[in-house]
Scaffold this motif. Structure first.
Motif, PDB file in Angstrom:
ATOM      1  N   ALA A 122      70.586  21.297  22.949  1.00 33.53           N
ATOM      2  CA  ALA A 122      69.574  21.729  21.972  1.00 33.53           C
ATOM      3  C   ALA A 122      68.210  21.922  22.629  1.00 33.53           C
ATOM      4  CB  ALA A 122      69.489  20.741  20.812  1.00 33.53           C
ATOM      5  N   ALA A 123      67.768  20.959  23.415  1.00 31.53           N
ATOM      6  CA  ALA A 123      66.459  21.077  24.071  1.00 31.53           C
ATOM      7  C   ALA A 123      66.449  22.224  25.075  1.00 31.53           C
ATOM      8  CB  ALA A 123      66.088  19.764  24.754  1.00 31.53           C
ATOM      9  N   VAL A 124      67.554  22.396  25.791  1.00 36.74           N
ATOM     10  CA  VAL A 124      67.641  23.500  26.748  1.00 36.74           C
ATOM     11  C   VAL A 124      67.565  24.834  26.008  1.00 36.74           C
ATOM     12  CG1 VAL A 124      69.082  24.592  28.524  1.00 36.74           C
ATOM     13  CG2 VAL A 124      68.995  22.094  28.351  1.00 36.74           C
ATOM     14  N   HIS A 125      68.248  24.903  24.870  1.00 37.90           N
ATOM     15  CA  HIS A 125      68.206  26.126  24.062  1.00 37.90           C
ATOM     16  C   HIS A 125      66.774  26.472  23.666  1.00 37.90           C
ATOM     17  CE1 HIS A 125      68.661  28.020  19.915  1.00 37.90           C
ATOM     18  NE2 HIS A 125      68.929  28.964  20.778  1.00 37.90           N
ATOM     19  N   LEU A 126      66.034  25.487  23.169  1.00 34.97           N
ATOM     20  CA  LEU A 126      64.643  25.734  22.777  1.00 34.97           C
ATOM     21  C   LEU A 126      63.809  26.149  23.975  1.00 34.97           C
ATOM     22  CD1 LEU A 126      63.290  25.314  19.873  1.00 34.97           C
ATOM     23  CD2 LEU A 126      65.588  24.467  20.123  1.00 34.97           C
ATOM     24  N   HIS A 127      64.059  25.520  25.119  1.00 35.11           N
ATOM     25  CA  HIS A 127      63.312  25.852  26.329  1.00 35.11           C
ATOM     26  C   HIS A 127      63.565  27.304  26.745  1.00 35.11           C
ATOM     27  CE1 HIS A 127      61.047  24.966  29.932  1.00 35.11           C
ATOM     28  NE2 HIS A 127      62.022  25.530  30.646  1.00 35.11           N
ATOM     29  N   THR A 128      64.801  27.779  26.591  1.00 34.04           N
ATOM     30  CA  THR A 128      65.097  29.172  26.949  1.00 34.04           C
ATOM     31  C   THR A 128      64.396  30.160  26.021  1.00 34.04           C
ATOM     32  OG1 THR A 128      67.122  29.339  25.618  1.00 34.04           O
ATOM     33  CG2 THR A 128      67.362  28.581  27.909  1.00 34.04           C
ATOM     34  N   LEU A 129      64.004  29.678  24.835  1.00 38.62           N
ATOM     35  CA  LEU A 129      63.263  30.538  23.912  1.00 38.62           C
ATOM     36  C   LEU A 129      61.769  30.526  24.206  1.00 38.62           C
ATOM     37  CD1 LEU A 129      65.032  29.631  20.540  1.00 38.62           C
ATOM     38  CD2 LEU A 129      65.441  31.612  22.019  1.00 38.62           C
ATOM     39  N   GLY A 130      61.367  29.742  25.191  1.00 31.76           N
ATOM     40  CA  GLY A 130      59.960  29.668  25.556  1.00 31.76           C
ATOM     41  C   GLY A 130      59.194  28.583  24.828  1.00 31.76           C
ATOM     42  N   ALA A 177      58.261  20.623  21.897  1.00 33.77           N
ATOM     43  CA  ALA A 177      59.033  21.263  20.823  1.00 33.77           C
ATOM     44  C   ALA A 177      60.510  21.306  21.173  1.00 33.77           C
ATOM     45  CB  ALA A 177      58.508  22.673  20.558  1.00 33.77           C
ATOM     46  N   SER A 178      60.812  21.493  22.442  1.00 32.35           N
ATOM     47  CA  SER A 178      62.211  21.509  22.863  1.00 32.35           C
ATOM     48  C   SER A 178      62.862  20.162  22.595  1.00 32.35           C
ATOM     49  CB  SER A 178      62.316  21.847  24.357  1.00 32.35           C
ATOM     50  OG  SER A 178      61.853  23.155  24.600  1.00 32.35           O
ATOM     51  N   ALA A 179      62.150  19.096  22.872  1.00 26.58           N
ATOM     52  CA  ALA A 179      62.692  17.751  22.661  1.00 26.58           C
ATOM     53  C   ALA A 179      62.881  17.444  21.179  1.00 26.58           C
ATOM     54  CB  ALA A 179      61.773  16.718  23.294  1.00 26.58           C
ATOM     55  N   ILE A 180      62.111  18.066  20.337  1.00 20.05           N
ATOM     56  CA  ILE A 180      62.202  17.824  18.894  1.00 20.05           C
ATOM     57  C   ILE A 180      63.533  18.338  18.324  1.00 20.05           C
ATOM     58  CG2 ILE A 180      61.201  18.498  16.662  1.00 20.05           C
ATOM     59  CD1 ILE A 180      58.461  18.347  18.023  1.00 20.05           C
ATOM     60  N   ALA A 181      64.143  19.314  18.967  1.00 18.56           N
ATOM     61  CA  ALA A 181      65.391  19.896  18.450  1.00 18.56           C
ATOM     62  C   ALA A 181      66.457  18.835  18.224  1.00 18.56           C
ATOM     63  CB  ALA A 181      65.903  20.985  19.392  1.00 18.56           C
ATOM     64  N   PHE A 182      66.695  17.989  19.218  1.00 13.99           N
ATOM     65  CA  PHE A 182      67.722  16.960  19.053  1.00 13.99           C
ATOM     66  C   PHE A 182      67.275  15.895  18.058  1.00 13.99           C
ATOM     67  CE2 PHE A 182      70.004  13.035  20.378  1.00 13.99           C
ATOM     68  CZ  PHE A 182      71.261  13.437  19.961  1.00 13.99           C
ATOM     69  N   ALA A 183      65.998  15.603  18.013  1.00 14.02           N
ATOM     70  CA  ALA A 183      65.499  14.625  17.034  1.00 14.02           C
ATOM     71  C   ALA A 183      65.730  15.126  15.611  1.00 14.02           C
ATOM     72  CB  ALA A 183      64.016  14.354  17.268  1.00 14.02           C
ATOM     73  N   LEU A 184      65.482  16.398  15.366  1.00 13.28           N
ATOM     74  CA  LEU A 184      65.721  16.968  14.031  1.00 13.28           C
ATOM     75  C   LEU A 184      67.212  16.966  13.707  1.00 13.28           C
ATOM     76  CD1 LEU A 184      63.217  19.951  13.991  1.00 13.28           C
ATOM     77  CD2 LEU A 184      63.071  17.822  12.685  1.00 13.28           C
ATOM     78  N   TYR A 185      68.020  17.332  14.681  1.00 12.33           N
ATOM     79  CA  TYR A 185      69.472  17.290  14.498  1.00 12.33           C
ATOM     80  C   TYR A 185      69.903  15.873  14.111  1.00 12.33           C
ATOM     81  CZ  TYR A 185      74.379  16.946  15.749  1.00 12.33           C
ATOM     82  OH  TYR A 185      75.721  16.689  15.720  1.00 12.33           O
ATOM     83  N   SER A 186      69.439  14.890  14.862  1.00 11.22           N
ATOM     84  CA  SER A 186      69.829  13.493  14.627  1.00 11.22           C
ATOM     85  C   SER A 186      69.337  12.977  13.282  1.00 11.22           C
ATOM     86  CB  SER A 186      69.292  12.603  15.745  1.00 11.22           C
ATOM     87  OG  SER A 186      69.862  12.963  16.974  1.00 11.22           O
TER      88      SER A 186
END
Length: 168
Positions: free
Chosen positions: A16-24, A29-38
Motif C-alpha cells: 500500500a505505501a509503495v503504491h502511494l509512493h509510485t503516485l508521487g 501520506a504513503s505510510a497512511i495508506a496501511f493505517a487507513l486500511y488497518s
C-alpha cells in the motif's frame, strides 16, 4: 477463499505505501495508506458480528467482497493520492468479515477444518506479497494490485456457496 482474502491483507501490508509512493505521494501520506486500511479493517471486524447476525454470513461476506473489489480497483486505477487512500480503506473494510466468517464456518467441520482454513489463509498472507512483486516486475505495480481486487471478486462470487450453512 481464506488464501485470497489474506493475500489482500498481505498486499496491503507490504504494497500500500509503495503504491502511494509510485503516485508521487509524500512519504507521510504513503505510510497512511496501511493505517487507513488497518483502521477500516478493525472497524469492520468490530461491527461484523452484528451485521452477520442480522443479515447472515453469506450476504455480509459477499457485500464486503464487492466493496473491497470496488474500493481497491478505483484506488488503483484512479491514479491519485486521495483515491488511493480511500481505496485502501474501503478494501480493508470490505475484507474485514471474510476470514472470521470462514473460520466460523470451518468450525462446524472440527479442528482439522479450522486448521486447514487457517493454514491456507496464511499461505496467501505470506506468498501474496511476493506474487504481487513478481507480477509488478513483469507488468506494473498498479496492474499487479488488481490481483487482490480480482480475488475479492472471486470471494464475492463464492461466498454464498461456501457460507450457506452458517446463517444464524
Amino acid at each position: 477463499m481464506a488464501a485470497a482474502s489474506l493475500l489482500g491483507e498481505g498486499a496491503a501490508a507490504d504494497w500500500a505505501a509503495v503504491h502511494l509512493h509510485t503516485l508521487g505521494a509524500p512519504t507521510a501520506a504513503s505510510a497512511i495508506a496501511f493505517a487507513l486500511y488497518s483502521a477500516a479493517m478493525a472497524a469492520g471486524r468490530l461491527t461484523g458480528d452484528r451485521l452477520t447476525a442480522a443479515f447472515g454470513a453469506p450476504t455480509v461476506v459477499r457485500a464486503g467482497a464487492v466493496l473491497a473489489t470496488t474500493g481497491l480497483t478505483i484506488g488503483v486505477i484512479g491514479r491519485s493520492t486521495p483515491l488511493a487512500l480511500a481505496g485502501w480503506a474501503v478494501f480493508g473494510l470490505g475484507l474485514s468479515t471474510t476470514v472470521p466468517s470462514l473460520i466460523t464456518a470451518a468450525g462446524a467441520g472440527g479442528a482439522k477444518a479450522v486448521a486447514t482454513v487457517t493454514a491456507t489463509g496464511y499461505l496467501g498472507l505470506l506468498a501474496g506479497p511476493a506474487l504481487i512483486g513478481a507480477l509488478a516486475s513483469a507488468t506494473t505495480l498498479s496492474t499487479a494490485l488488481l490481483l487482490p481486487a480480482l480475488l475479492a471478486a472471486t470471494v464475492a462470487a463464492l461466498a454464498h456457496r461456501a457460507l450457506e450453512n452458517t446463517t444464524p
